[in-house]
Design a protein around this motif. Structure first.
Motif, PDB file in Angstrom:
ATOM      1  N   ARG A 234       0.707  -1.306   0.055  1.00  0.00           N
ATOM      2  CA  ARG A 234      -0.016  -0.066  -0.068  1.00  0.00           C
ATOM      3  C   ARG A 234       1.030   1.109   0.059  1.00  0.00           C
ATOM      4  NH1 ARG A 234      -3.064   1.232   4.267  1.00  0.00           N
ATOM      5  NH2 ARG A 234      -4.005   2.798   3.309  1.00  0.00           N
ATOM      6  N   ILE A 235       2.039   1.145   0.529  1.00  0.00           N
ATOM      7  CA  ILE A 235       2.763   2.275   0.718  1.00  0.00           C
ATOM      8  C   ILE A 235       4.270   1.974   0.061  1.00  0.00           C
ATOM      9  CG2 ILE A 235       4.308   3.811   2.055  1.00  0.00           C
ATOM     10  CD1 ILE A 235       2.200   3.308   4.279  1.00  0.00           C
ATOM     11  N   ILE A 236       4.729   2.804  -0.943  1.00  0.00           N
ATOM     12  CA  ILE A 236       6.209   2.715  -1.653  1.00  0.00           C
ATOM     13  C   ILE A 236       6.825   3.645  -0.904  1.00  0.00           C
ATOM     14  CG2 ILE A 236       7.352   2.624  -3.657  1.00  0.00           C
ATOM     15  CD1 ILE A 236       4.814   1.693  -5.229  1.00  0.00           C
ATOM     16  N   ARG A 237       8.148   3.537  -0.476  1.00  0.00           N
ATOM     17  CA  ARG A 237       9.048   4.381   0.077  1.00  0.00           C
ATOM     18  C   ARG A 237      10.270   4.446  -0.889  1.00  0.00           C
ATOM     19  NH1 ARG A 237      10.519   3.500   5.864  1.00  0.00           N
ATOM     20  NH2 ARG A 237       8.752   4.416   6.493  1.00  0.00           N
ATOM     21  N   LEU A 238      10.561   5.463  -1.413  1.00  0.00           N
ATOM     22  CA  LEU A 238      11.720   5.758  -2.258  1.00  0.00           C
ATOM     23  C   LEU A 238      12.924   6.169  -1.453  1.00  0.00           C
ATOM     24  CD1 LEU A 238       9.873   7.256  -5.324  1.00  0.00           C
ATOM     25  CD2 LEU A 238      10.439   4.613  -4.938  1.00  0.00           C
ATOM     26  N   HIS A 239      13.784   5.890  -1.812  1.00  0.00           N
ATOM     27  CA  HIS A 239      15.240   6.075  -1.275  1.00  0.00           C
ATOM     28  C   HIS A 239      16.385   6.669  -2.159  1.00  0.00           C
ATOM     29  CE1 HIS A 239      14.170   3.750   2.740  1.00  0.00           C
ATOM     30  NE2 HIS A 239      13.562   3.300   1.832  1.00  0.00           N
ATOM     31  N   PHE A 240      16.374   7.942  -2.282  1.00  0.00           N
ATOM     32  CA  PHE A 240      17.015   8.668  -3.351  1.00  0.00           C
ATOM     33  C   PHE A 240      18.565   8.450  -3.234  1.00  0.00           C
ATOM     34  CE2 PHE A 240      12.752  10.318  -4.048  1.00  0.00           C
ATOM     35  CZ  PHE A 240      12.843  10.260  -5.153  1.00  0.00           C
ATOM     36  N   GLU A 241      19.151   7.887  -2.156  1.00  0.00           N
ATOM     37  CA  GLU A 241      20.310   7.821  -2.054  1.00  0.00           C
ATOM     38  C   GLU A 241      20.754   6.635  -3.035  1.00  0.00           C
ATOM     39  OE1 GLU A 241      18.700   5.764   1.602  1.00  0.00           O
ATOM     40  OE2 GLU A 241      18.463   7.486   0.415  1.00  0.00           O
ATOM     41  N   HIS A 242      19.556   5.894  -3.424  1.00  0.00           N
ATOM     42  CA  HIS A 242      19.886   4.655  -4.090  1.00  0.00           C
ATOM     43  C   HIS A 242      19.493   4.725  -5.677  1.00  0.00           C
ATOM     44  CE1 HIS A 242      20.765   2.159  -0.801  1.00  0.00           C
ATOM     45  NE2 HIS A 242      19.638   2.503  -0.136  1.00  0.00           N
TER      46      HIS A 242
ATOM     47  N   ARG B 222      18.352  10.014   7.091  1.00  0.00           N
ATOM     48  CA  ARG B 222      19.299   9.202   6.704  1.00  0.00           C
ATOM     49  C   ARG B 222      19.029   7.843   5.924  1.00  0.00           C
ATOM     50  NH1 ARG B 222      19.242   8.686  13.013  1.00  0.00           N
ATOM     51  NH2 ARG B 222      18.637   6.791  12.234  1.00  0.00           N
ATOM     52  N   GLY B 223      20.108   7.321   5.522  1.00  0.00           N
ATOM     53  CA  GLY B 223      19.876   6.192   4.399  1.00  0.00           C
ATOM     54  C   GLY B 223      19.394   4.855   5.088  1.00  0.00           C
TER      55      GLY B 223
END
Length: 122
Positions: free
Chosen positions: A75-83, A119-120
């Motif tokens: 239901r939730i997508i979390r994007l980590h822009f360090e990747h 933080r990552g």
């Protein structure tokens, strides 16, 4: 053509074992060749999330395995822009950390609900 029925049972068993082992190694060697900066990690995102990332990147984005994480049964997508890697730079990190975004499923699409620098490792 080799007829396995006419071979000595020991030789037939050894040949069969060799064939099975070589097939297992052949299949096993195909696994794990995923490029660490792979555009397929972006291609697998829902269309509107993919379009937002592509627009932010300004070109063809490539992402590492943990760029997108899925929570609450997707239901939730979390994007980590360090990747995330963009051909035209990106600048998604600063002294406060790196950009993270969360998208919530609203039925047929996802909408951005949270954008923050962190933080990552969250």
């Amino acid at each position: 053509m080799l007829n396995i029925r006419t071979l000595n049972p020991g030789i037939a068993a050894a040949l069969l074992s060799l064939i099975i082992t070589s097939q297992a190694f052949g299949r096993g060697s195909q696994v794990g060749h995923d490029d660490p900066w792979n555009p397929e990690h972006i291609d697998q995102l829902p269309l509107n999330v993919r379009n937002a990332v592509t627009h932010m990147c300004g070109g063809m984005p490539r992402a590492a395995h943990y760029f997108a994480t899925y929570l609450d049964n997707s239901r939730i997508i979390r994007l980590h822009f360090e990747h995330l890697h963009c051909d035209h730079g990106g600048g998604f990190c600063n002294s406060a950390g790196c950009l993270h975004q969360e998208y919530l499923s609203t039925g047929s699409q996802y909408r951005l609900i949270k954008s923050y620098y962190g933080r990552g490792n969250d």
